[in-house]
Design a protein around this motif. Sequence first.
Motif, PDB file in Angstrom:
ATOM      1  N   LYS A 128       0.837  -1.201   0.000  1.00 47.48           N
ATOM      2  CA  LYS A 128       0.000   0.000   0.000  1.00 47.48           C
ATOM      3  C   LYS A 128       0.876   1.256   0.000  1.00 47.48           C
ATOM      4  CE  LYS A 128      -3.878  -2.032   2.674  1.00 47.48           C
ATOM      5  NZ  LYS A 128      -3.360  -3.361   2.974  1.00 47.48           N
ATOM      6  N   LEU A 129       1.916   1.236   0.826  1.00 50.74           N
ATOM      7  CA  LEU A 129       2.851   2.360   0.866  1.00 50.74           C
ATOM      8  C   LEU A 129       3.516   2.559  -0.495  1.00 50.74           C
ATOM      9  CD1 LEU A 129       4.600   1.645   4.294  1.00 50.74           C
ATOM     10  CD2 LEU A 129       3.217   3.655   3.769  1.00 50.74           C
TER      11      LEU A 129
ATOM     12  N   SER B 282      -7.080   5.399   3.075  1.00 58.42           N
ATOM     13  CA  SER B 282      -7.171   6.200   1.857  1.00 58.42           C
ATOM     14  C   SER B 282      -5.754   6.542   1.395  1.00 58.42           C
ATOM     15  CB  SER B 282      -7.966   7.482   2.096  1.00 58.42           C
ATOM     16  OG  SER B 282      -7.212   8.419   2.855  1.00 58.42           O
ATOM     17  N   ALA B 283      -5.619   6.775   0.099  1.00 54.86           N
ATOM     18  CA  ALA B 283      -4.302   7.120  -0.437  1.00 54.86           C
ATOM     19  C   ALA B 283      -3.777   8.407   0.183  1.00 54.86           C
ATOM     20  CB  ALA B 283      -4.382   7.248  -1.956  1.00 54.86           C
ATOM     21  N   SER B 284      -4.667   9.366   0.457  1.00 54.76           N
ATOM     22  CA  SER B 284      -4.227  10.625   1.056  1.00 54.76           C
ATOM     23  C   SER B 284      -3.712  10.412   2.477  1.00 54.76           C
ATOM     24  CB  SER B 284      -5.372  11.645   1.050  1.00 54.76           C
ATOM     25  OG  SER B 284      -6.498  11.159   1.756  1.00 54.76           O
ATOM     26  N   GLU B 285      -4.362   9.537   3.251  1.00 55.84           N
ATOM     27  CA  GLU B 285      -3.912   9.239   4.611  1.00 55.84           C
ATOM     28  C   GLU B 285      -2.554   8.551   4.601  1.00 55.84           C
ATOM     29  OE1 GLU B 285      -8.264   8.567   6.790  1.00 55.84           O
ATOM     30  OE2 GLU B 285      -7.156   6.876   5.929  1.00 55.84           O
TER      31      GLU B 285
ATOM     32  N   ASN C 195       0.522  10.089   6.494  1.00 52.85           N
ATOM     33  CA  ASN C 195       0.885   9.466   7.776  1.00 52.85           C
ATOM     34  C   ASN C 195       1.596   8.121   7.648  1.00 52.85           C
ATOM     35  OD1 ASN C 195      -0.513  11.588   9.178  1.00 52.85           O
ATOM     36  ND2 ASN C 195      -2.437  10.537   8.717  1.00 52.85           N
ATOM     37  N   GLY C 196       1.612   7.541   6.458  1.00 49.17           N
ATOM     38  CA  GLY C 196       2.199   6.217   6.282  1.00 49.17           C
ATOM     39  C   GLY C 196       1.324   5.146   6.922  1.00 49.17           C
ATOM     40  N   ILE C 197       1.881   3.949   7.082  1.00 50.72           N
ATOM     41  CA  ILE C 197       1.206   2.834   7.748  1.00 50.72           C
ATOM     42  C   ILE C 197       2.172   2.222   8.751  1.00 50.72           C
ATOM     43  CG2 ILE C 197       0.127   0.560   7.481  1.00 50.72           C
ATOM     44  CD1 ILE C 197      -0.660   1.325   4.678  1.00 50.72           C
TER      45      ILE C 197
END
Length: 347
Positions: free
Chosen positions: A208-209, A332-335, A339-341
């Motif tokens: 995702k990142l 979400s892509a913006s989050e 903020n990363g994961i």
Amino acid sequence: MIKKRSNYWIPTLILTGLLTLLLVILAIFLLRKEPASADSVSVGNAEEESASKKGTFRILVGGTDRTSGLCDVLMLLSLNRDTGEAWVIQLPRDTYAAYTDGSYRKLNGAPSALGGMAEMRVFLSEALGISIDRYIRLSPDALVEAVDALGGIEIELKAPMDYNDPAQGLSIHLPAGRQTLDGRAAEQFVRYRSGYVRGDLGRMDAQKLFLTSLMRQVRETDSPMTLGRLALSLLDDVETDLGAVEILPLIRDAMSVEADKIFFVTAPGADAVAEKSGASYYVLSHRGMSELLCNCLGAEVGTFDPKGVFLHPEYKRFRAIYEGYTPYFIYSASEIAENGIRIAGNG
């Protein structure tokens, strides 16, 4: 149809748009509003109607590994033209699914066992209880070629990645810190999982990142030469049943999708070990998947897994996971960009 190693000429514009669809870059900013050449289009009226109508369009994406030909990456991309949302459902490669009478029932083997990605698309459409319109299959070199064509992808590693597995062709050595990964390093990043507490699920969060960073890189690319190089790099690495005329309407709709409306989620479930063989599987949660598909993808209630292909009825652990509820987490892509994961590591 666009086929791997076809003599069919594919305009740079179309293939660039296809790449962005492959890699979940649904907020496409690289499109140039030029009509496709008449000589480059040979698609039936049914495809044109399918591509231009409102509603939801879904694509099954599979990425094969270098050694076994199994699908190391499986994702379902769903673009809702009515709501302006895009969803990326990641399916763990070890997901249990009774697509064959054989003993190997991990989902990553379905294309080989069923005869190809087209057959797997039909199988998953019925099993998930939703329509899947098309498929895309990527060769192992697709990611490497795309990243190199873009000049690298910037990633920040919270901890170093070190792992060797000659049998899998893996030799991963990436230092901690912010860095620009070339194609081979990017492949190492998305395949690494040994240092994550949750193993393959941690790897999927890392993907995702990566996809979010890739989206940002494409958005910032404003060089026609780079975009052309990006498109041409995939000519031998993509197999799909998407028609050429289908792609442009999809891109036009995808252009309106904002980063805060691109959502990533891993299919809910848990790990389990088969009692007889000792093989490790990922078992889907029926309640969790039903809720996810209904709330996020607009599936009808009660349509998930009508034949029970995601359950092995003889294994108690499998049944407990399947019949229980496993929550899912939406990013979400913006989050992710902001903020990363947080991915738990073993160290």
